[in-house]
Structure formats: C-alpha cells, structure tokens
Scaffold this motif. Structure first.
Motif, mmCIF file in Angstrom:
data_model
loop_
_atom_site.group_PDB
_atom_site.id
_atom_site.type_symbol
_atom_site.label_atom_id
_atom_site.label_comp_id
_atom_site.label_asym_id
_atom_site.label_seq_id
_atom_site.Cartn_x
_atom_site.Cartn_y
_atom_site.Cartn_z
ATOM 1 N N ALA A 156 2.874 5.087 -5.806
ATOM 2 C CA ALA A 156 1.505 5.537 -6.030
ATOM 3 C C ALA A 156 1.100 5.434 -7.493
ATOM 4 O O ALA A 156 -0.092 5.515 -7.817
ATOM 5 N N SER A 195 -3.309 6.368 -0.026
ATOM 6 C CA SER A 195 -4.299 5.569 -0.755
ATOM 7 C C SER A 195 -5.566 5.412 0.080
ATOM 8 O O SER A 195 -5.531 4.823 1.164
ATOM 9 N N HIS A 243 0.846 -1.195 0.000
ATOM 10 C CA HIS A 243 0.000 0.000 0.000
ATOM 11 C C HIS A 243 0.886 1.251 0.000
ATOM 12 O O HIS A 243 2.107 1.161 0.006
#
Length: 305
Positions: free
Chosen positions: A36, A12, A8
């Motif tokens: 990202a 996000s 992750h």
C-alpha cells in the motif's frame, strides 16, 4: 491472448473501480498484491517509476491509471459496454470529475475516520504522495470541513438517481458509475461513514454496484508477473500525432501525473494521440515493455537525459 494481471491491494479505492468493472463484464483475471506504500520493488520495474495503484499488465504491455486501464478493458471485452447510449462521450468527463474533485472530498472524510488507526509510516508515505503535509491532529477537522462539499457533490448524484433510474446513464452501468462508486465505496464501505446515510437513492445504487462483484480472480506472485512480461513482446503500436512540443517517435520523454504521486516515468516515445501516450522501456527484470498512460491528468515533456 495474454491474460489480465491487476497489480493492486484490497483497500485501494481506485482498484475497486477496476475490480467492479471485472464483475460487470464477467472477466477472469490474475491478481498481484502490491504494498500500500513505498517501496514497491516488484512494481516499479514494470512502470518505470509510476507508483500509483492499480496498474494493469497484459503480457509486456503495462497500463497506468484507471482511465487507460478501463479503456483497454473495454477494447478487449466490449460486451457489456461501459460507454452505451448517453454515456458515450460523456462518461469519461464525469469520471474525470469523480476521480479528482469528488475523490479528494472522499479521502478527507475517510482519513478523518480512519486516521487514528493509520500507522505513522503510512501517513508519511501519503504526505510524500500528495505533496503536502498530513497533520494527524487535524484530520477530523479537515473531514468536518469537507463534509459539506462531499454532500454537495453526491447530492447531484442523489438527485439524478431519484427519478428511478438504476444507474447514472440509464438501465446499465457505465464508466461514470464506476468512477463515482469507488469514492462512495471508500467513504461508505471502507471507512464506515454515516455521512451519506440519508441519501436513499445513492445507497440503493451503491448496493447494486457492489453486487456485481469482482469477476473471477486468481492469485499469482509478483515474480511470476515479471517473468510473464519478460517472456512476452509488447503489442505493436506506432504513430505520433502532431503536438505542440514537436515530439517525434524515438524521442526520450518523461510522463508524470499532474496531481499526486509525481514520480516520472522516462522512456522512448512510441505512440501519441489525443487520449494516450506510450513509451518503450527495458530492464533486466522485464525485458522490453510498453508503458501506456492517458493524456488527461499527465504531463508529457522531453526527458533530460
């Protein structure tokens, strides 16, 4: 038992949904920070093409999309439940609405506020991700257009919470709360929008959700996660239910999101039922992995190989 690894990044919103679930359940987990935007060279060997964030890894089992991630977390850590009382059977439907209709409005508002600070490369990546062009000059106009729909969607939530309940289905949080919260978090906490400032019940609820925190996080490197996958064997799973395509176990199939990030994952069909599909893949970096997807929100077709 292998531990949970979440791939992750901090900003996000869908990852925030899972992180708050860790907080609710008091889970210890390992964190791998992914880029990202593309390229994601250490993630794609695990997923086979799926580029969305987050991805959950447990040994050599890879879970794509928060639908199936949260379902697996619930299976492994059933207390406290995300599907208690009235939430059972209804929470997933509310979550699907929130993840699509509601979240699209949230994105428009957030991009309208933050768009001027976003690098060109990021907007170009998100244009490819969404399948439509993004005009920086029109982001504020699009945000203004979506303010009404966003307030309408969240007005239903404000009305529900105004009777004094702590969470959407009563006194404890459910999957529905997680799904609505991550969009609110994106607009309110990430983009710092005031568009929801007068929704007093919604904001009090969002503060309660935020207070759960993220459980116990430890950071590891992406190379370590790949090594963990390679050293492990995926959990045994089998059974392909009757389906309209006539697919059988062992068939080569393609699984693709139906909304955005439409990058297919191709592999050997291992298991299929009404809620999930599992395919087998093998790469030099990971060895054999099982990649799991939900059925709702994904296209499953025979692969052209």
């Amino acid at each position: 038992m292998a531990g949970i690894i979440l791939h992750h990044y901090g900003t996000s919103p869908f990852s925030e949904k899972v992180r708050i679930a860790f907080g609710i359940k008091g889970i210890a987990w390992d964190s791998v920070t992914v880029p990202a935007m593309m390229p994601k060279p250490d993630l794609l060997p695990l997923t086979g093409g799926y580029r969305k964030t987050p991805v959950m890894q447990i040994g050599a089992d890879i879970y794509c999309d928060t639908q199936i991630i949260l379902r697996e977390i619930e299976r492994r850590h059933p207390t406290p439940s995300l599907f208690h009382g009235l939430a059972k059977g209804l929470a997933e439907g509310v979550a699907f609405w929130a993840d699509h209709q509601l979240f699209n409005a949230c994105v428009a508002i957030a991009f309208g506020i933050m768009g001027e600070q976003m690098p060109d490369a990021f907007l170009e990546d998100r244009a490819k991700f969404s399948g439509r062009s993004i005009d920086r000059a029109k982001l504020k106009q699009q945000a203004a257009m979506m303010t009404g729909p966003l307030r309408a969607h969240l007005g239903w939530v404000e009305q529900a919470l105004s009777d004094g309940r702590s969470f959407l289905f009563g006194d404890a949080p459910s999957l529905a709360d997680l799904a609505v919260y991550h969009g609110v978090w994106f607009v309110r906490d990430r983009a710092k929008s005031e568009v929801l400032a007068d929704y007093t019940a919604l904001n009090a609820w969002a503060d309660r959700m935020k207070a759960f925190g993220h459980g116990t996080r430890s950071n590891i490197e992406a190379k370590d996660a790949l090594a963990i996958a390679k050293a492990a064997e995926p959990a045994a799973i089998s059974g392909v239910a009757a389906n309209a395509l006539g697919l059988q176990a062992g068939a080569m199939v393609s699984v693709t999101p139906d909304d955005s990030g439409r990058d297919p994952t191709i592999g050997e069909l291992i298991a299929l039922d009404a809620q999930s599909v599992t395919i087998r893949r093998e790469t030099p970096e990971t060895g054999i992995v099982h990649v799991h997807f939900p059925r709702a929100g994904f296209f499953l077709v025979p692969a052209k190989v």
